[in-house]
Motif scaffolding. Structure first.
Motif, short mmCIF file in Angstrom:
data_model
loop_
_atom_site.label_atom_id
_atom_site.label_comp_id
_atom_site.label_asym_id
_atom_site.label_seq_id
_atom_site.Cartn_x
_atom_site.Cartn_y
_atom_site.Cartn_z
N CYS A 10 1.08 -1.30 -0.06
CA CYS A 10 -0.18 0.01 0.22
C CYS A 10 0.89 1.50 -0.15
O CYS A 10 2.08 1.24 -0.13
CB CYS A 10 -0.91 0.22 0.86
N GLY A 11 0.34 2.06 0.26
CA GLY A 11 1.47 3.30 -0.16
C GLY A 11 1.19 3.89 -1.71
O GLY A 11 0.37 3.07 -2.82
N MET A 12 1.48 4.91 -1.84
CA MET A 12 1.44 5.55 -3.10
C MET A 12 2.33 5.13 -4.24
O MET A 12 3.80 4.51 -4.23
CB MET A 12 1.32 7.16 -4.03
N LEU A 41 -5.96 7.72 4.50
CA LEU A 41 -5.28 6.83 3.64
C LEU A 41 -6.10 8.19 2.30
O LEU A 41 -5.28 8.39 1.62
CB LEU A 41 -6.13 5.75 2.81
N MET A 42 -7.02 8.65 1.99
CA MET A 42 -7.68 9.56 0.87
C MET A 42 -7.08 10.75 1.41
O MET A 42 -7.20 11.44 0.48
CB MET A 42 -9.31 9.60 1.24
N VAL A 95 -1.39 14.78 -1.03
CA VAL A 95 -0.40 14.65 -1.60
C VAL A 95 -0.89 15.97 -2.58
O VAL A 95 -0.25 16.78 -3.59
CB VAL A 95 -0.20 13.85 -2.17
N LEU A 96 -2.06 15.86 -3.47
CA LEU A 96 -2.55 16.00 -4.77
C LEU A 96 -2.77 17.52 -4.85
O LEU A 96 -1.95 18.49 -5.47
CB LEU A 96 -3.86 15.92 -4.82
N ILE A 97 -3.37 18.70 -3.12
CA ILE A 97 -2.56 20.11 -3.70
C ILE A 97 -1.57 20.37 -2.79
O ILE A 97 -1.50 21.38 -3.35
CB ILE A 97 -4.20 19.94 -1.94
N VAL A 98 -0.62 19.48 -2.52
CA VAL A 98 0.51 20.08 -2.38
C VAL A 98 0.90 20.95 -4.16
O VAL A 98 1.67 21.22 -4.04
CB VAL A 98 1.37 18.96 -1.35
N PHE A 99 0.74 19.68 -5.01
CA PHE A 99 1.11 19.80 -6.50
C PHE A 99 0.72 20.64 -7.56
O PHE A 99 1.26 21.47 -7.27
CB PHE A 99 0.49 18.16 -7.01
N PHE A 100 -0.60 20.38 -6.61
CA PHE A 100 -1.43 22.38 -7.30
C PHE A 100 -1.03 23.04 -6.64
O PHE A 100 -1.36 24.24 -7.68
CB PHE A 100 -3.48 21.70 -6.64
#
Lengths: 207, 353
Positions: free
Chosen positions: A205-207, B334-335, B341-346
């Motif tokens: 798991c994990g990305m 997890l979500m 992470v998405l927001i950081v990238f954004f």
């Protein structure tokens, strides 16, 4: 009324009485359906004559096989004067003929044990007094069924054929089973891979 | 089988005893000489029985030779002259031996009591001698009786064997004759039959029983014609008149009956044999069948195993997926991490531009 399965092989079946070379026919059945209608009386006459002559010529207590034109006459005269004659085509197996004659003689003498009753019999009364003769004639048309040996042999042959077919289908079954083995092997391998993948996905798991 | 003749031994034993226990040789002489033929008769007896024994031996050896000869089963090298001679000789020998034994026993009966009586009378003075002599004579008598019985029994066994050999010989001769007939009649059947028809006549051809196999078909054929119309230029047989034909007919039908019976019996035996063979084949087929089914059972077992394996694997994988799905659907942490992470990238992209 010929109940022949293939062709008529037996033309006439007759019982006669022989006393001091005087022959008297007691019962006779003929099956001349294979001859055209106009020839039948002549053939019938010939058959009668043949029967009489053959019984006259054969001594008491003996069997004989006489061949003439395309007919083959089997005659069996018992020591007590009872004679049974069978006229068939030339290729009839003699063993069948003689065993049939034996049985016929036994049956006749058990049905009419007294010689006195014999005196009242002649060929025209056959249908009323001794109808089994006709049945015997019809049964004898197919020597395969009349002779017990041949019957058993035929049944055994049929069984063998059936067994051969079974063996073939058994071999086919074997092939199919082989196929199934291979397929189930593959299936098992695929499911294993599926499991591994699922497990990997789950644990990693994990990305 | 040799006749062990111990009369000589006994003779010497008696002599030694006599010489040992020796009161008056006179009585001895008196004893011995009136049964004067005493030693002589004894030795005569011994000689006679020895002779008989020897002859029995010789007869036995001749009998063995005869047995060997009689047992030979070759068709052509049989020496009947020799065998018959041997048989004759052996018969004579046995008769002679019998006679001799009878003579010997009669002689012994005649002379035995005489010897005993003579011994008793002569040894009247020597009572002890007489007493010693009588048992001797009785023993001699017994012994001779035994010797004679043994000779007779040997002769009896010999003649028994002789009888057996004769029986074997007659059987062999019969076998040879039938075999010879077979071989010769197969070749002689056809020409003899041909000669018979040509020579014709009232008498049936004197051929062996095999010619009817050739004949009856041909001979029987003319019968119905005889009373009806004789065919033009038909069989030669017909020319001899119906009587002749009828005679031949009768005589041909008699062997034909035997031939027919043989035919019937043979065909029956053939049919039975073929039935038996078929049944044996069927048995074999069934056995093969069973073997094949047994081997296929193993294949089926393998398939079964594989399928169970597959089911297990699929079940396991299904469970894993379920777990994964649960993980996915239940793990908000997890979500959040993913979205973070998405927001950081954004943000990074936004800040860049």
């Amino acid at each position: 009324m010929a109940a022949a399965t293939t062709t008529t092989q037996v033309f006439c079946l007759a019982v006669a009485e022989k006393t001091d070379s005087v022959v008297r026919i007691l019962a006779s059945e003929a099956d001349l359906s294979s001859y055209s209608f106009f020839h039948r009386p002549a053939i019938a006459e010939f058959v009668n004559f043949f029967t009489k002559t053959v019984v006259e010529r054969t001594p008491l207590g003996q069997r004989a096989k006489i061949e003439e034109k395309e007919f083959l006459g089997h005659v069996f005269i018992r020591p007590d004067g009872l004679a049974v004659v069978m006229i068939t085509i030339a290729t009839y197996p003699s063993r069948t003929a003689f065993s049939l004659l034996n049985r016929l003689a036994e049956e006749f003498s058990s049905k009419f044990p007294q010689k006195a009753t014999w005196a009242t019999m002649n060929p025209s009364t056959t249908a009323t007094r001794y109808p089994e003769l006709k049945l015997h004639l019809q049964k004898a048309q197919d020597p395969q069924s009349a002779d017990p040996f041949m019957r058993v042999q035929k049944e055994l042959d049929e069984t063998k054929i059936v067994l051969h077919k079974t063996m073939e289908s058994l071999l086919a079954r074997g092939e199919k089973l082989d196929d199934l083995i291979v397929k189930s092997d593959q299936l098992s391998g695929a499911s294993k891979a599926f499991y591994k993948t699922a497990k990997k996905t789950n644990s990693c798991c994990g990305m | 089988m040799t006749v062990k003749n111990r009369t000589v031994e006994f003779h010497s034993a008696v002599e030694s005893i006599l010489s040992r226990s020796g009161p008056g040789p006179a009585e001895r002489q008196g004893l011995l000489s009136p049964s004067h033929g005493g030693p002589q008769t004894k030795s005569e007896f011994a000689r006679a029985s020895a002779g008989i024994g020897r002859e029995i031996n010789a007869t036995v050896s001749k009998l063995q030779k005869l047995a060997r000869l009689a047992k030979r089963k070759t068709l052509f090298d049989d020496r009947p002259v020799e065998i018959n001679e041997l048989i004759y000789i052996i018969k004579q020998d046995i008769a002679k031996i019998n006679q001799q034994i009878a003579q010997l026993s009669a002689w012994m009966r005649k002379h035995g009591p005489n010897a005993a009586g003579g011994g008793g009378g002569g040894g009247g003075g020597g009572h002890g001698g007489a007493a010693a002599a009588v048992p001797n004579n009785k023993q001699i008598q017994e012994h001779s009786l035994h010797v004679i019985t043994s000779l007779q029994s040997k002769l009896a066994t010999t003649s028994n064997e002789f009888k057996n050999i004769l029986e074997i010989r007659t059987e062999n001769m019969k076998e040879q004759k039938t075999r010879r007939d077979q071989y010769s009649s197969f070749t002689g059947g056809a020409p003899v039959a041909g000669g018979g028809i040509m020579g014709g006549g009232g008498g049936a051809p004197g051929s062996s029983t095999d010619s009817p196999l050739y004949d009856p078909e041909r001979r029987s054929t003319p019968t119905p014609y005889v009373n009806g119309q004789p065919p033009a230029g038909g069989e030669v047989v017909i020319d001899f008149g119906s009587a002749g034909v009828m005679n031949q007919q009768q005589q041909q039908l008699v062997p034909t009956n035997a031939a027919i019976n043989m035919e019937i019996i043979e065909s029956r035996s053939q049919a039975i044999e073929s039935i038996e063979a078929t049944i044996a084949e069927l048995g074999q087929i069934y056995r093969n069948f069973a073997a094949m089914v047994a081997s296929q059972r193993e294949m089926v077992q393998r398939i079964d195993e594989n399928v169970l394996d597959t089911e297990m694997n699929v079940e396991g994988a299904h469970n894993q997926l379920l777990k994964y799905y649960q993980n996915i659907s239940s793990n908000r942490w997890l979500m959040i991490k993913v979205f973070a992470v998405l927001i950081v990238f954004f943000m990074m992209f936004v800040l860049m531009t």
